[in-house]
Enzyme design. Structure first.
Site, short mmCIF file in Angstrom:
data_model
loop_
_atom_site.label_atom_id
_atom_site.label_comp_id
_atom_site.label_asym_id
_atom_site.label_seq_id
_atom_site.Cartn_x
_atom_site.Cartn_y
_atom_site.Cartn_z
N GLY A 92 0.82 -1.20 0.00
CA GLY A 92 0.00 0.00 0.00
C GLY A 92 0.86 1.25 0.00
O GLY A 92 2.04 1.21 0.39
N GLN A 97 3.17 9.95 1.16
CA GLN A 97 4.45 9.24 1.03
C GLN A 97 5.17 9.58 -0.27
O GLN A 97 6.34 9.22 -0.44
CB GLN A 97 4.21 7.72 1.10
CG GLN A 97 3.75 7.26 2.48
CD GLN A 97 3.57 5.76 2.52
OE1 GLN A 97 2.53 5.25 2.14
NE2 GLN A 97 4.59 5.05 2.94
N CYS A 139 6.48 -0.09 6.96
CA CYS A 139 6.06 1.08 6.18
C CYS A 139 7.24 1.56 5.33
O CYS A 139 8.36 1.65 5.84
CB CYS A 139 5.62 2.18 7.14
SG CYS A 139 5.09 3.69 6.30
N LEU A 140 6.96 1.83 4.06
CA LEU A 140 8.02 2.29 3.17
C LEU A 140 8.63 3.60 3.67
O LEU A 140 9.77 3.92 3.33
CB LEU A 140 7.47 2.48 1.75
CG LEU A 140 6.87 1.25 1.08
CD1 LEU A 140 6.35 1.59 -0.31
CD2 LEU A 140 7.88 0.12 1.00
N HIS A 182 -3.93 1.29 7.85
CA HIS A 182 -2.56 1.82 7.80
C HIS A 182 -2.50 3.02 6.84
O HIS A 182 -1.94 4.07 7.20
CB HIS A 182 -1.60 0.70 7.34
CG HIS A 182 -0.18 1.10 7.23
ND1 HIS A 182 0.83 0.57 8.02
CD2 HIS A 182 0.44 1.98 6.40
CE1 HIS A 182 1.98 1.12 7.68
NE2 HIS A 182 1.78 1.97 6.70
N GLU A 183 -3.08 2.86 5.64
CA GLU A 183 -2.98 3.93 4.63
C GLU A 183 -3.85 5.14 5.01
O GLU A 183 -3.43 6.29 4.80
CB GLU A 183 -3.36 3.40 3.24
CG GLU A 183 -2.54 2.22 2.75
CD GLU A 183 -1.04 2.44 2.81
OE1 GLU A 183 -0.59 3.59 2.73
OE2 GLU A 183 -0.32 1.44 2.98
N HIS A 186 -2.09 7.33 7.38
CA HIS A 186 -1.15 8.25 6.71
C HIS A 186 -1.85 9.55 6.35
O HIS A 186 -1.27 10.63 6.44
CB HIS A 186 -0.62 7.63 5.42
CG HIS A 186 0.61 6.78 5.61
ND1 HIS A 186 1.80 7.28 6.11
CD2 HIS A 186 0.85 5.47 5.35
CE1 HIS A 186 2.71 6.32 6.14
NE2 HIS A 186 2.16 5.21 5.70
#
Ligand code: ZN
Length: 221
Positions: A92, A97, A139-140, A182-183, A186
């Site tokens: 995701g 990000q 997480c990226l 999670h997304e 963000h």
């Protein structure tokens, strides 16, 4: 067209330049990122002060003008290529990000036939339902750590389809529900490390990303 008074002629360029700021519904900074990014976009990380600020800023919905702009489809295409890039190996990605504080996310729908990646615009988490389950997340934007994070097992989300722009309201369960949480976090400036019971270094991920280029493009400064 009526003849303009001199004062109006003086004010016209100012008015046009103000209009130019909102051209296409995206800010000049957003336009620059969408247009100048490579097809695989730079991913913001907590280790960089400017990135950290972006990641902690709540995102806003895209206005109608931006929804109609071809820039939105460029952003969607580049976000998809970024999350699917083998060097990222993500499930995701949220727009902050890639440097854009707008409510756009891409995520892996492992609950759907064919397990596609789908893009959601102006997405909102309406409800969290069911039991709380705790599982590992990474997480990226927080490499190379992982954490054990408690999440609801079911969510109700509302969004616009990225291509048809039609509104939808879905109930999502399982791993896709975890990724949605999670997304969407963000988009509210929240990272999984804020919710995690424990955070630990993932040595395998650290080894994989040893040669990874974390440098922020100069034009983003
Ligand atoms: Zn993340």
């Amino acid at each position: 067209m009526q003849k303009m008074k001199p004062i109006l002629r003086l004010l016209l360029p100012l008015g046009l330049s103000l209009l130019g700021c909102a051209r296409g519904g995206f800010t000049p900074s957003e336009r620059r990122i969408i247009e100048q990014s490579d097809s695989v976009m730079y991913v913001t990380t907590v280790g960089h002060p400017s990135d950290s600020l972006l990641l902690r800023t709540p995102s806003t919905d895209l206005p109608p003008q931006a929804l109609r702009s071809p820039l939105l489809q460029t952003l969607v295409a580049k976000m998809n290529r970024t999350v699917l890039d083998p060097r990222q190996d993500g499930v995701g990605l949220a727009a902050p990000q890639v440097g854009i504080n707008r409510r756009v996310i891409v995520l892996w729908r492992e609950d759907k036939p064919g397990q596609p990646y789908e893009t959601y615009v102006n997405v909102h988490l309406e409800e969290r339902l069911g039991n709380i389950v705790t599982g590992p997340e990474g997480c990226l934007s927080v490499p190379p750590y992982r954490g054990m994070v408690p999440r609801s097992e079911c969510v109700i989300v509302s969004y616009l389809d990225a291509y048809t722009l039609k509104p939808h309201r879905d109930t999502v369960r399982g791993y896709a529900a975890i990724i949605f949480q999670h997304e969407c976090d963000h988009l509210d400036g929240i990272l999984y490390i804020d919710r995690a019971d424990t955070v630990f270094l993932d040595t395998d991920w650290a080894a994989q990303r040893k040669e990874f280029d974390y440098s922020r493009p100069e034009w983003m400064e």
